[in-house]
Each structure stands twice: as C-alpha cells, then as structure tokens.
Design a protein around this motif. Structure first.
Motif, PDB file in Angstrom:
ATOM      1  N   ALA A  98       0.823  -1.209   0.000  1.00 52.45           N
ATOM      2  CA  ALA A  98       0.000   0.000   0.000  1.00 52.45           C
ATOM      3  C   ALA A  98       0.858   1.262   0.000  1.00 52.45           C
ATOM      4  CB  ALA A  98      -0.929  -0.004   1.209  1.00 52.45           C
ATOM      5  N   SER A  99       1.964   1.238   0.724  1.00 49.69           N
ATOM      6  CA  SER A  99       2.850   2.407   0.776  1.00 49.69           C
ATOM      7  C   SER A  99       3.444   2.709  -0.594  1.00 49.69           C
ATOM      8  CB  SER A  99       3.966   2.173   1.799  1.00 49.69           C
ATOM      9  OG  SER A  99       3.446   2.032   3.101  1.00 49.69           O
ATOM     10  N   ILE A 100       3.795   1.667  -1.332  1.00 45.94           N
ATOM     11  CA  ILE A 100       4.339   1.858  -2.687  1.00 45.94           C
ATOM     12  C   ILE A 100       3.269   2.457  -3.606  1.00 45.94           C
ATOM     13  CG2 ILE A 100       5.253   0.665  -4.708  1.00 45.94           C
ATOM     14  CD1 ILE A 100       6.522  -1.365  -2.743  1.00 45.94           C
ATOM     15  N   ILE A 101       2.044   1.948  -3.517  1.00 46.82           N
ATOM     16  CA  ILE A 101       0.950   2.495  -4.329  1.00 46.82           C
ATOM     17  C   ILE A 101       0.686   3.949  -3.957  1.00 46.82           C
ATOM     18  CG2 ILE A 101      -1.522   2.302  -4.820  1.00 46.82           C
ATOM     19  CD1 ILE A 101      -1.252  -0.716  -4.395  1.00 46.82           C
ATOM     20  N   TYR A 102       0.699   4.222  -2.672  1.00 48.99           N
ATOM     21  CA  TYR A 102       0.481   5.579  -2.148  1.00 48.99           C
ATOM     22  C   TYR A 102       1.503   6.556  -2.747  1.00 48.99           C
ATOM     23  CZ  TYR A 102      -2.307   7.769   1.583  1.00 48.99           C
ATOM     24  OH  TYR A 102      -3.228   8.474   2.297  1.00 48.99           O
ATOM     25  N   CYS A 103       2.767   6.193  -2.674  1.00 49.46           N
ATOM     26  CA  CYS A 103       3.842   7.041  -3.217  1.00 49.46           C
ATOM     27  C   CYS A 103       3.659   7.267  -4.715  1.00 49.46           C
ATOM     28  CB  CYS A 103       5.201   6.399  -2.956  1.00 49.46           C
ATOM     29  SG  CYS A 103       5.777   6.494  -1.252  1.00 49.46           S
ATOM     30  N   THR A 104       3.287   6.211  -5.424  1.00 51.48           N
ATOM     31  CA  THR A 104       3.066   6.322  -6.869  1.00 51.48           C
ATOM     32  C   THR A 104       1.964   7.333  -7.181  1.00 51.48           C
ATOM     33  OG1 THR A 104       3.723   4.010  -7.178  1.00 51.48           O
ATOM     34  CG2 THR A 104       2.492   5.044  -8.958  1.00 51.48           C
ATOM     35  N   GLY A 105       0.892   7.288  -6.405  1.00 46.47           N
ATOM     36  CA  GLY A 105      -0.215   8.215  -6.607  1.00 46.47           C
ATOM     37  C   GLY A 105       0.188   9.655  -6.419  1.00 46.47           C
ATOM     38  N   PHE A 106       0.985   9.928  -5.388  1.00 42.37           N
ATOM     39  CA  PHE A 106       1.394  11.313  -5.128  1.00 42.37           C
ATOM     40  C   PHE A 106       2.413  11.810  -6.145  1.00 42.37           C
ATOM     41  CE2 PHE A 106      -0.764  11.163  -1.056  1.00 42.37           C
ATOM     42  CZ  PHE A 106      -1.153  12.488  -0.890  1.00 42.37           C
ATOM     43  N   VAL A 107       3.261  10.936  -6.625  1.00 37.10           N
ATOM     44  CA  VAL A 107       4.185  11.325  -7.700  1.00 37.10           C
ATOM     45  C   VAL A 107       3.397  11.703  -8.950  1.00 37.10           C
ATOM     46  CG1 VAL A 107       5.974  10.501  -9.273  1.00 37.10           C
ATOM     47  CG2 VAL A 107       6.141   9.992  -6.831  1.00 37.10           C
ATOM     48  N   LEU A 108       2.403  10.890  -9.301  1.00 32.69           N
ATOM     49  CA  LEU A 108       1.575  11.169 -10.468  1.00 32.69           C
ATOM     50  C   LEU A 108       0.775  12.456 -10.270  1.00 32.69           C
ATOM     51  CD1 LEU A 108       0.740  10.095 -13.241  1.00 32.69           C
ATOM     52  CD2 LEU A 108      -1.090   8.804 -12.116  1.00 32.69           C
ATOM     53  N   LEU A 109       0.310  12.685  -9.049  1.00 32.06           N
ATOM     54  CA  LEU A 109      -0.430  13.905  -8.731  1.00 32.06           C
ATOM     55  C   LEU A 109       0.450  15.142  -8.943  1.00 32.06           C
ATOM     56  CD1 LEU A 109      -3.329  14.510  -7.496  1.00 32.06           C
ATOM     57  CD2 LEU A 109      -2.108  14.955  -5.367  1.00 32.06           C
ATOM     58  N   THR A 110       1.703  15.045  -8.506  1.00 32.12           N
ATOM     59  CA  THR A 110       2.646  16.153  -8.685  1.00 32.12           C
ATOM     60  C   THR A 110       2.884  16.429 -10.173  1.00 32.12           C
ATOM     61  OG1 THR A 110       3.737  15.525  -6.612  1.00 32.12           O
ATOM     62  CG2 THR A 110       4.938  17.009  -8.072  1.00 32.12           C
ATOM     63  N   LEU A 111       3.021  15.374 -10.950  1.00 30.07           N
ATOM     64  CA  LEU A 111       3.229  15.536 -12.388  1.00 30.07           C
ATOM     65  C   LEU A 111       2.004  16.145 -13.064  1.00 30.07           C
ATOM     66  CD1 LEU A 111       4.973  12.128 -13.230  1.00 30.07           C
ATOM     67  CD2 LEU A 111       6.063  14.362 -12.942  1.00 30.07           C
ATOM     68  N   LEU A 129      -5.744  10.843  -7.924  1.00 30.35           N
ATOM     69  CA  LEU A 129      -6.535  10.887  -6.685  1.00 30.35           C
ATOM     70  C   LEU A 129      -7.003   9.496  -6.282  1.00 30.35           C
ATOM     71  CD1 LEU A 129      -8.931  14.002  -6.785  1.00 30.35           C
ATOM     72  CD2 LEU A 129      -6.981  13.614  -5.297  1.00 30.35           C
ATOM     73  N   TYR A 130      -7.468   8.733  -7.258  1.00 28.87           N
ATOM     74  CA  TYR A 130      -8.043   7.426  -6.915  1.00 28.87           C
ATOM     75  C   TYR A 130      -6.981   6.333  -6.788  1.00 28.87           C
ATOM     76  CZ  TYR A 130     -12.630   9.377  -6.876  1.00 28.87           C
ATOM     77  OH  TYR A 130     -13.732  10.127  -6.517  1.00 28.87           O
ATOM     78  N   ILE A 131      -5.789   6.555  -7.339  1.00 21.81           N
ATOM     79  CA  ILE A 131      -4.655   5.676  -7.001  1.00 21.81           C
ATOM     80  C   ILE A 131      -4.295   5.866  -5.531  1.00 21.81           C
ATOM     81  CG2 ILE A 131      -2.182   5.277  -7.380  1.00 21.81           C
ATOM     82  CD1 ILE A 131      -2.628   5.843 -10.328  1.00 21.81           C
ATOM     83  N   ILE A 132      -4.308   7.120  -5.104  1.00 22.01           N
ATOM     84  CA  ILE A 132      -4.057   7.418  -3.687  1.00 22.01           C
ATOM     85  C   ILE A 132      -5.124   6.754  -2.816  1.00 22.01           C
ATOM     86  CG2 ILE A 132      -4.066   9.283  -1.977  1.00 22.01           C
ATOM     87  CD1 ILE A 132      -2.802  11.062  -4.184  1.00 22.01           C
ATOM     88  N   ALA A 133      -6.375   6.753  -3.278  1.00 21.43           N
ATOM     89  CA  ALA A 133      -7.455   6.112  -2.528  1.00 21.43           C
ATOM     90  C   ALA A 133      -7.205   4.608  -2.372  1.00 21.43           C
ATOM     91  CB  ALA A 133      -8.796   6.350  -3.227  1.00 21.43           C
ATOM     92  N   VAL A 134      -6.661   3.973  -3.424  1.00 18.64           N
ATOM     93  CA  VAL A 134      -6.327   2.542  -3.342  1.00 18.64           C
ATOM     94  C   VAL A 134      -5.227   2.317  -2.299  1.00 18.64           C
ATOM     95  CG1 VAL A 134      -5.363   0.582  -4.595  1.00 18.64           C
ATOM     96  CG2 VAL A 134      -7.045   2.057  -5.704  1.00 18.64           C
ATOM     97  N   GLY A 135      -4.195   3.181  -2.321  1.00 19.14           N
ATOM     98  CA  GLY A 135      -3.134   3.071  -1.324  1.00 19.14           C
ATOM     99  C   GLY A 135      -3.659   3.258   0.081  1.00 19.14           C
ATOM    100  N   GLU A 136      -4.581   4.195   0.237  1.00 16.81           N
ATOM    101  CA  GLU A 136      -5.211   4.416   1.544  1.00 16.81           C
ATOM    102  C   GLU A 136      -5.958   3.167   1.992  1.00 16.81           C
ATOM    103  OE1 GLU A 136      -6.809   7.104   4.723  1.00 16.81           O
ATOM    104  OE2 GLU A 136      -5.011   6.947   3.500  1.00 16.81           O
ATOM    105  N   GLY A 137      -6.561   2.473   1.016  1.00 21.63           N
ATOM    106  CA  GLY A 137      -7.319   1.270   1.345  1.00 21.63           C
ATOM    107  C   GLY A 137      -6.486   0.166   1.959  1.00 21.63           C
ATOM    108  N   GLY A 138      -5.240   0.022   1.520  1.00 27.95           N
ATOM    109  CA  GLY A 138      -4.377  -0.994   2.109  1.00 27.95           C
ATOM    110  C   GLY A 138      -3.682  -0.507   3.363  1.00 27.95           C
TER     111      GLY A 138
END
Length: 563
Positions: A98-111, A129-138
């Motif tokens: 989940a932490s890896i997915i979370y980081c990926t979401g925020f990197v994409l958000l920044t881009l 936003l919804y990739i971050i939601a998946v990371g939050e889920g785990g």
C-alpha cells in the motif's frame, strides 16, 4: 539440577521482556509511518476544495461533493485492504504494498499539476486521486492494527500501555495533519501546487524508508483466513437448524476449535470467548443434530464451535454502534469543506501575514494535541478513582460524549454563520460573494475546538472499540470498519446536501449555492444538529444494550457496565 519447566518459563519470560521485539520499541516506527501518511493525506484533502474551485473552476456544491466522494471512496477501500491482509498477505506485507501504491499516486499527482500538457492534467489529476485512494485502502486498516499488535495482551503492563497507545496514536495523527495544513497549504497557496504535492510525495517516500528500518523489531502475523467465511458459516449453520431444539448437544471449543494457535512470539492467536445470551438464534449453529452425529467429519457450514459463534456475535453487535457513528462523520466532513469556505470570506490577516483558509483546520489538530495529554494524564486518573475502570470511562461512554459534542458543534456553527451573514447584510455584501466580510476569522475558533474535542472522544473511542471488541483474527476488518465510518459518512453528507438542495429549490430558493452569503448555510447546520440529536438518542438506546467481549479465564471487570 535445573528443572526443565523452570528453564522454559525463564525463556518465555525473557522473550516477553526482550526489548528489541514488539512493544513501544516497534510501535514507534509504525507511528512515524502513520504521521507521514496523515501529513500527506491531509495536505491534499484539506485544500482540495480550493484547487477544485479556483484552478479547475468547479461550482462550490459540486466541489464539495467531489471531495466527499473521494474521501468516501478512500475510506471504503480499507474493507478490501483488510480482507487482503487477513486472508492472503498479512498486515506487514499489505502495508508495504500500500505504501508503494500511495507514493506512486502522489508522484503522479505532482506531475499532473506541473509537467504534463494542460489538456491531460484534469484527467490525470483524478486518476492520481483514486490511485491514492487505493493506497489508503491498504494502509488504513493495517497500520494501526499492526502497531497495536506489538503489545502483548497477556501482560497487564502492556495491556495498560495499549490503552494509552490509542490516545498517543491519534495525537501523532494530529501532528501530521496539523503540520501539513499549516506548512503545505501555505506552499500550495503561495508558491505552487506542484511544490506542495512534491513535499507530500517526499514525506511518503521517507515514511516507507522508516518503516523498513524497523523491520527486525516487529511482531508479524500471517494471514488468518477470510473473516467473511467464518461469519457466513455461522449464519448458514444457524439458518439450517432454526427448527432444532436448543437442548441438544453443543459442539464447543473443547471439541476441536481449529482457530486457536500460537504466534511465533508465544502469544496466542485467539482466546476462548465466554458464552453470551445475545443473538441466541446463532447458538443453534453449535447444536449437533442427527445429520451431524451420523457424519464422519464435521461440515463447517452445518456445525460451528461455540467460540466461532461468539466471534460472529461480536462482529454483528458492533454494527448498530457503527451505524450510529455515521452522523458524527457527516458532521465531521464540514471542517474540510464548508468551514474552509466560510473562512475564505472573512478577515484572515495576522499582522502582515494572510492565513490560508484551509490552514484553519490546524486549529482542530492543535485542540486534539492539547486535549489528549489532558485526557490521558488528568481526566482518566481522576475518573478512574470514581469508576474503578482502567480507562476511567467505558468506550461507549467516551463515544457518546463525542456525539454530544458533535451536536453542540453544529449548533455553535449555525450561530456563527448567522452572525457572519448578518455582518455581510449590514455592509451590503450579500450579492458580492468574493468580497471579504468585515468579521474576524477567529469567530470560527469555537466550532474548530468543538470539532477537535469530539474527535478526542468519538474517533479515538471508535478506534479502540473496533480493535478491542473484534476477534483477534478479524482486527484488520475492525480497523476497516472504523475507517468506513468516515467513508460512508462522506457519502451520506453528499446525499444530505443533495436532498437539502432539492427540497429548498421546491420552496423557491436553493440552499448551499455558490454565493455563501445567500446559501443559508446556518439553516443547513441546524438540520445537521437536529439529525445529530435524533442519532444521539438512538445511540444511547443501543449502548445500554451492548455487551462487551468476555474471555474465559479473564477476571471480570466493569467493561460490561454502561452508565
């Protein structure tokens, strides 16, 4: 000559006291991870409505619904995360993924707010936003549970430490949330959204590194198996035997409850639950009928152990409490949406510094950080003298106090909003929504304080209740259930907003429009106050009938007493 039993006891004692495994030595690493996660999530959520209205030019009511929907999805995904952790991955691996997915979401958000072409930014922004939601889920259902698992419930001093842990855990969450609403929101408003989101992505990457540093200190548990299967088996077995006489023989724990085992650190996975009289129709799942007696092997969909049945009772009895908590979450959603929009219309200057409207949410965090030490070090010891309860008051009493404070919060918010609109009317600003109302933003201080105090009682109480009262094998699911209160509450909030808009439009004037000066926000707050009062009455009725978990062999305490 050394007795083998004494030697074994010495080894066990040494294992329990070993400072390098479990306890605060391990939990502190996990707390830092949660602080960083809250720093990132709140740095985004607290100012999201500003980005939606100012940069993406969404109407206010639409932006509020977008925020509520995203928060709702973010807090519903933990059900899937808990299922994955309990059934397949275990909590440690789920947190890592989940932490890896979370980081990926925020990197994409920044881009999405920096280097990507303008015509692609909006779509990529929402995908991120919804990739971050998946990371939050785990992340959400496992981190707190994994940290609490580091304390051995069989040791009285660690059991007491665990009760205190939930208070300090929430305090750490508020440190992360408050620092982001002060620092990151300022960067987003005054430097750039890319810089702000970049800081959040960096914080998450650092938290992942910290989590891996403590890897040798953690007590880890493997997956227990699907919690939903156990619930379904009990319900199915009870339904099949609804006509069977209850005086038949009972298949209990002594007959081979397979759920009992031992962790690698010597702590039992599951303890034997005492029989209770609640939901007695489920007890029929334990009765041995003629089919069971003639069968050479036990069919788990026809015959369940007493312990398994009591575990399912625990889960089902928490559902009414969960439902009564939804109204609290509906009220809580306002501090990230309408509270922020209120503040944006008022005087926010502190000397030469212009305070960002979203940074007012730091007042909630500061309230919590001040209130928790007072609660833990002063309130609990004083009330303990009168009640004799380890935590001063019961968990349900704590939640109920928070629900009452939530009601008061809406009443105070309605009065303050009526004052703000009155000032706007005096200065002929009702039809000039972008003008600053000559009224200090500090008028909003009471509603933020009440919001923080209600969090200290209700949110922390729910965290501990859904950890403590769930079966050991379902505690990730318990954490997810607590988190989904916020998720479902966000959807309910959006539904209430839509209903209010439709009903008010039918009477000729739509509430909650873009012009906050004519949006009748005070009336909306009074509606929420009335619903909160009704919900509180239902909660008291539910709490009076709640029976706390009872474990065979434990000394009786006053957990089952709710004044």
């Amino acid at each position: 000559m050394i007795d083998e039993g004494s030697l074994e006891n010495s080894k066990e004692c040494f294992t329990q006291r070993k400072p390098s495994t479990g306890g605060w030595n391990a939990a502190i690493f996990i707390i830092f991870v949660e602080v960083a996660e809250r720093f990132a999530f709140c740095g985004l959520a607290s100012n999201l409505i500003t980005y939606l209205t100012d940069d993406l030019h969404e109407p206010t009511s639409t932006a509020v619904k977008i925020v509520n929907t995203w928060v709702g999805v973010s807090y519903l995904f933990p059900v899937l995360g808990a299922f994955a952790a309990d059934s397949f991955l275990g909590r440690f691996r789920t947190i890592l993924v989940a932490s890896i997915i979370y980081c990926t979401g925020f990197v994409l958000l920044t881009l999405s707010v920096s280097v990507l072409p303008l015509h692609d930014r909006k779509a990529i922004f929402f995908v991120a936003l919804y990739i971050i939601a998946v990371g939050e889920g785990g992340h959400k259902p496992c981190v707190q549970t994994f940290a609490a698992d580091q304390f051995n419930e069989n040791l009285p001093e660690e059991k007491k430490a665990k009760s205190s842990f939930f208070n300090w855990w929430y305090s750490g969450i508020m440190v992360g949330a408050t620092s982001s609403t002060l620092a990151v929101v300022y960067i987003e408003d005054n430097i750039s959204w890319a810089a702000g989101f970049g800081v959040l992505a960096t914080a998450l990457a650092a938290s992942l590194a910290i989590f891996l540093l403590g890897i040798k200190r953690y007590k880890k548990q493997g997956p227990f198996g699907s919690p939903f299967t156990s619930v379904a088996q009990v319900v199915a077995a009870a339904a099949r035997k609804w006509r069977v006489d209850e005086t038949g023989r009972v298949w209990g724990v002594c007959c081979g409850d397979v759920r009992i085992g031992v962790h690698e650190d010597g702590q039992p996975k599951s303890r034997t639950l005492a029989h209770t009289d609640q939901l007695r129709f489920l007890d029929k799942a334990t009765i041995i009928d003629n089919i069971d007696a003639s069968s050479q092997s036990r069919n788990p969909w026809r015959l369940c152990s007493q312990n398994q049945v009591e575990e399912v009772k625990l889960v089902l009895c928490l559902i009414p409490v969960w439902l009564c908590s939804l109204m609290f979450a509906v009220v809580a959603t306002n501090f990230q949406t309408y509270f922020t929009k209120q503040g944006s219309t008022m005087i926010r200057s502190v000397g030469r510094f212009q305070l960002p409207a979203a940074s007012l949410q730091a007042l909630l965090g500061l309230t919590v950080m001040i209130a928790i030490p007072i609660y833990d070090r002063i309130f609990v010891p004083i009330t303990r003298r009168f009640t004799g309860h380890l935590s001063g008051i019961t968990l349900l009493q704590r939640i109920g106090i928070g629900l009452f404070l939530s009601l008061i919060n809406m009443a105070v918010s309605a009065l303050v909003e009526a004052k703000r609109v009155g000032v706007a009317k005096e200065h002929n600003l009702l039809d000039n929504p972008k003008a600053t109302v000559p009224m200090s933003v500090w008028w909003l201080l009471p509603q933020y304080i009440f919001c923080g105090l209600s969090d200290v009682f209700t949110f922390i109480g729910l965290q501990e209740l859904f950890y403590d009262q769930m079966p050991e094998s379902m505690r990730s699911l318990g954490a997810a259930a607590y988190v989904t209160v916020v998720g479902v509450g966000s959807f309910v909030s959006s539904a209430v907003i839509s209903i209010v808009q439709v009903m008010s439009s039918s009477f000729g004037e739509e509430w909650l429009g873009d012009n906050l000066n004519r949006a009748h926000l005070d009336g909306f707050y009074w509606v929420l106050a009335g619903l909160s009062a009704l919900n509180l009455c239902v909660y008291v009725w539910v709490a009076k009938r709640f029976v706390y978990k009872k474990v065979e062999g434990d000394d009786d305490d006053d957990d089952d007493i709710l004044a």
